[in-house]
Scaffold this motif. Structure first.
Motif, short mmCIF file in Angstrom:
data_model
loop_
_atom_site.label_atom_id
_atom_site.label_comp_id
_atom_site.label_asym_id
_atom_site.label_seq_id
_atom_site.Cartn_x
_atom_site.Cartn_y
_atom_site.Cartn_z
N ASP A 99 43.20 43.97 38.80
CA ASP A 99 43.75 43.54 37.51
C ASP A 99 42.61 43.26 36.53
O ASP A 99 41.45 43.18 36.91
CB ASP A 99 44.64 42.30 37.69
N LYS A 100 42.97 43.09 35.29
CA LYS A 100 41.99 42.94 34.21
C LYS A 100 40.94 41.86 34.48
O LYS A 100 39.74 42.08 34.34
CB LYS A 100 42.72 42.59 32.89
N ALA A 101 41.42 40.68 34.89
CA ALA A 101 40.52 39.54 35.09
C ALA A 101 39.51 39.84 36.19
O ALA A 101 38.31 39.58 36.05
CB ALA A 101 41.32 38.30 35.43
N THR A 102 39.99 40.42 37.28
CA THR A 102 39.09 40.77 38.37
C THR A 102 38.08 41.81 37.91
O THR A 102 36.89 41.71 38.19
CB THR A 102 39.88 41.33 39.57
N GLN A 103 38.57 42.81 37.18
CA GLN A 103 37.66 43.85 36.69
C GLN A 103 36.54 43.28 35.84
O GLN A 103 35.40 43.71 35.93
CB GLN A 103 38.44 44.89 35.89
N GLN A 104 36.91 42.29 35.03
CA GLN A 104 35.90 41.70 34.16
C GLN A 104 34.84 40.97 34.98
O GLN A 104 33.64 41.04 34.70
CB GLN A 104 36.55 40.76 33.17
N ARG B 297 32.64 43.50 36.62
CA ARG B 297 31.71 44.11 35.67
C ARG B 297 30.45 43.27 35.51
O ARG B 297 29.36 43.78 35.32
CB ARG B 297 32.40 44.32 34.32
#
Ligand SMILES: Nc1ncnc2c1ncn2[C@@H]1O[C@H](COP(=O)(O)OP(=O)(O)OP(=O)(O)O)[C@@H](O)[C@H]1O
Ligand SMILES: Nc1ncnc2c1ncn2[C@@H]1O[C@H](COP(=O)(O)OP(=O)(O)OP(=O)(O)O)[C@@H](O)[C@H]1O
Ligand SMILES: [Mg+2]
Ligand SMILES: [Mg+2]
Lengths: 276, 282
Positions: free
Chosen positions: B81-86, B89
């Motif tokens: 999900d977005k939060a994990t991806q951030q 990164r």
């Protein structure tokens, strides 16, 4: 100054300055050397010591609006410093070929490799398109590039770093120039391909008497290839010697340090005899 | 759990295009699996065009493979999900093979290095500058270089700016693609020392892509050889590498250059005549 008809390229009292908001700042100074026919001159030195600036001065590729290039650079007796860009363009690629430190920068992203290779050959020779393509393919084969036909149709981004580097080397070698300036020509190459590229450079040298300025941080490359070596630090030449003398009797502190810090595969425990 | 797990990754370019009924796809990675533990370095060597940089991009999440999975701290990086991806990164940094195209030509060295810090850390301007100067010094540069633009640096200096940027955030894993290859030995050992220290002190891990076997030995805990998209061997020691019977590895070993001009084998005698060698004095 030594006069010697074997000298192809002479650099005398080269001094390069750059204009900055704080005034002129010196990038390299008191650079003197000559390149003899069929000889390889190694150039080593600290990162940022002025190796690329020196080679760019020879090629007259520095931004003249921002940089001051003083001194004399002669090719077969002809002064290059200050030569008009139009004249210089005829010399670059044909009489002095160069292999840039950064292969990606050497190509235009929007044209195919083949377009750029063939155009370079045609600008500097009387070959027709078909002959130029033949020549390109032949030289690409000598540096172990797979499927040269296909590669010529590719765009730069579709090639790996080492493939681009080899295309550039093939481009530099194919017109048998009198001088090749090779700035870190094998940094992106695995050992096997490095060997093939060095062999090609040596072939060009021994067959056509090309003089090569070989910039490399790799002392293995210098050991194998160079006849003489110059060492740079902080914009100056701090030592110049025959390659054997340099390795056996380094004089300058930086050269000594360089030879000391080089990693070695030979260990007391296990001498790898196949290397000898 | 391993920090990074690569599971049966395969990738081709142009996989969907069919030309006159022929499949033009080119398999660049073929069924690759391996893991990198926290605080270790995996060295990766292999012939030019073998797929090393592509594998690096797959791990960084910027080149999705057609098959297989990449797990970072247990998360599937292509399906997080977005939060994990951030978060991923930030923990995953890279130093690309081509240092010039990796930076914005209109940014000063200070901006280049501080950009990731600004995104993630709330530092005061003075704190941040102090941190950047520290980093510059660790890579052999100095405060004088803060205000310079990329074109004002040499190739090796810019590479070191990229390294400083990558370590600025103390990530968990850095992919180093030929990042020290063009540095002179003195500078190179400075950088390898820095990387080794960060590995020991902060448990940083690396994927160290190189053609330089000697540099690889200085930093790697494990060494892998990639050939034509396949991971053909993995070694835990130098000796294993030197006793490998694999023909590709043998060819690599046979290509190691002399360490002293006395042992040179490459250069031939010139065919064009030049016997009269003048006194060697430059
Ligand atoms: N366009 C420029 N404007 C200002 N300074 C520059 C410019 N280009 C290079 N320099 C500076 O000149 C010095 C010499 O740079 P040069 O590129 O010749 O180094 P180098 O010996 O080739 O190093 P490397 O091994 O890292 O490639 C460096 O300190 C660099 O910062
Ligand atoms: N965007 C792309 N499109 C098509 N083919 C590509 C693309 N990028 C890479 N390739 C091809 O994939 C293969 C692997 O390339 P990659 O850059 O991963 O090699 P590498 O092992 O890093 O080589 P090097 O040591 O020369 O850097 C090469 O044959 C290359 O031509
Ligand atoms: Mg340089
Ligand atoms: Mg690569």
């Amino acid at each position: 100054m030594k006069s010697n008809e074997q000298n192809i390229l002479n650099v005398r009292d080269l001094h390069v300055q750059v204009r900055t908001p704080e005034g002129l700042s010196t990038l390299v100074q008191n650079i003197n050397f000559e390149m003899e026919k069929g000889k390889i001159l190694g150039l080593v030195g600290e990162s940022g010591s002025g190796k690329t600036i020196t080679s760019m001065s020879i090629l007259q590729l520095l931004d003249k609006k921002r940089m001051n290039i003083e001194g004399s650079i002669t090719l077969h007796g002809r002064e290059l410093n200050g030569l008009e860009n139009k004249e210089m363009r005829k010399i670059r690629g044909k009489d002095i070929a160069f292999i840039m430190q950064n292969p990606m920068n050497a190509f235009t992203p929007v044209f195919t490799i083949g377009h750029q290779f063939v155009e370079t050959i045609r600008t500097h020779s009387s070959l027709n398109k078909k002959q130029a393509k033949e020549l390109a393919i032949d030289t690409m084969q000598s540096v172990n590039l797979p499927n040269p036909d296909k590669l010529l149709k590719s765009y730069p981004f579709q090639l790996s770093g080492g493939m681009l580097q080899r295309v550039m080397i093939a481009m530099a070698a194919c017109l048998n120039p009198s001088v090749i300036i090779a700035d870190e020509p094998t940094t992106a190459l695995d050992l096997h391909n490095q060997l093939l590229v060095l062999r090609l450079l040596d072939k060009v040298r021994s067959r056509y008497g090309t003089s090569i300025l070989l910039i490399s941080h790799d002392l293995g490359v210098i050991s194998e290839m160079a006849d003489d070596v110059i060492v740079m630090q902080y914009g100056r030449i701090v030592e110049s010697a025959n390659v054997f003398d340099l390795f056996d009797h380094p004089e300058h502190e930086y050269t000594k340090k360089l030879l000391r810090t080089r990693p070695t595969l030979y260990s007391q425990k296990q001498p790898y005899t196949y290397m000898l | 759990m391993s920090l990074l797990q690569v599971k049966q990754v395969s990738l081709s370019f142009n996989s969907k295009k069919l030309f006159k009924g022929k499949d033009l796809s080119k398999k660049v990675l073929n069924d690759i699996s391996f893991a990198i533990e926290e605080g270790t370095c995996l060295g990766l060597i292999g012939t030019s065009g073998a797929g090393k940089s592509t594998l690096g991009k797959v791990i960084l999440g910027i080149q999705r493979p057609q098959q297989g999975q990449v797990l970072f701290q247990g998360y599937d990086i292509y399906n997080a999900d977005k939060a994990t991806q951030q978060k991923i990164r930030r923990d995953l940094q890279v130093v690309f093979q081509d240092s010039y195209s990796a930076v914005n030509p209109r940014m000063t060295a200070e901006r280049i290095i501080s950009e990731p810090l600004e995104n993630y850390e709330k530092l005061t301007i003075t704190e941040q500058r102090k941190r950047i100067i520290e980093l510059l010094e660790r890579v052999g540069l100095s405060e004088k270089d803060l205000k310079k633009y990329p074109h004002q640096f040499s190739g090796g200096q810019l590479q070191r700016i990229n390294i400083a940027r990558a370590v600025a955030l103390k990530p968990k894993l850095i992919v180093l693609d030929e990042s020290v290859s063009s540095l002179d030995m003195v500078t190179q050992s400075l950088i390898l020392e820095l990387l080794n220290e960060l590995k020991d002190d902060f448990g940083l891990s690396y994927l160290f892509i190189t053609h330089d076997i000697k540099a690889a030995f200085l930093i790697s805990d494990t060494l892998g050889v990639l050939e034509k998209g396949e991971l053909i061997e993995l070694y835990d020691s130098k000796d294993q590498f030197f006793s490998s019977k694999h023909p590709i590895v043998k060819r690599l070993r046979d290509s190691i250059l002399a360490e002293h001009p006395r042992f040179r084998t490459l250069t031939t005698k010139a065919n064009w005549v030049n016997t009269n060698r003048l006194s060697k004095q430059l």
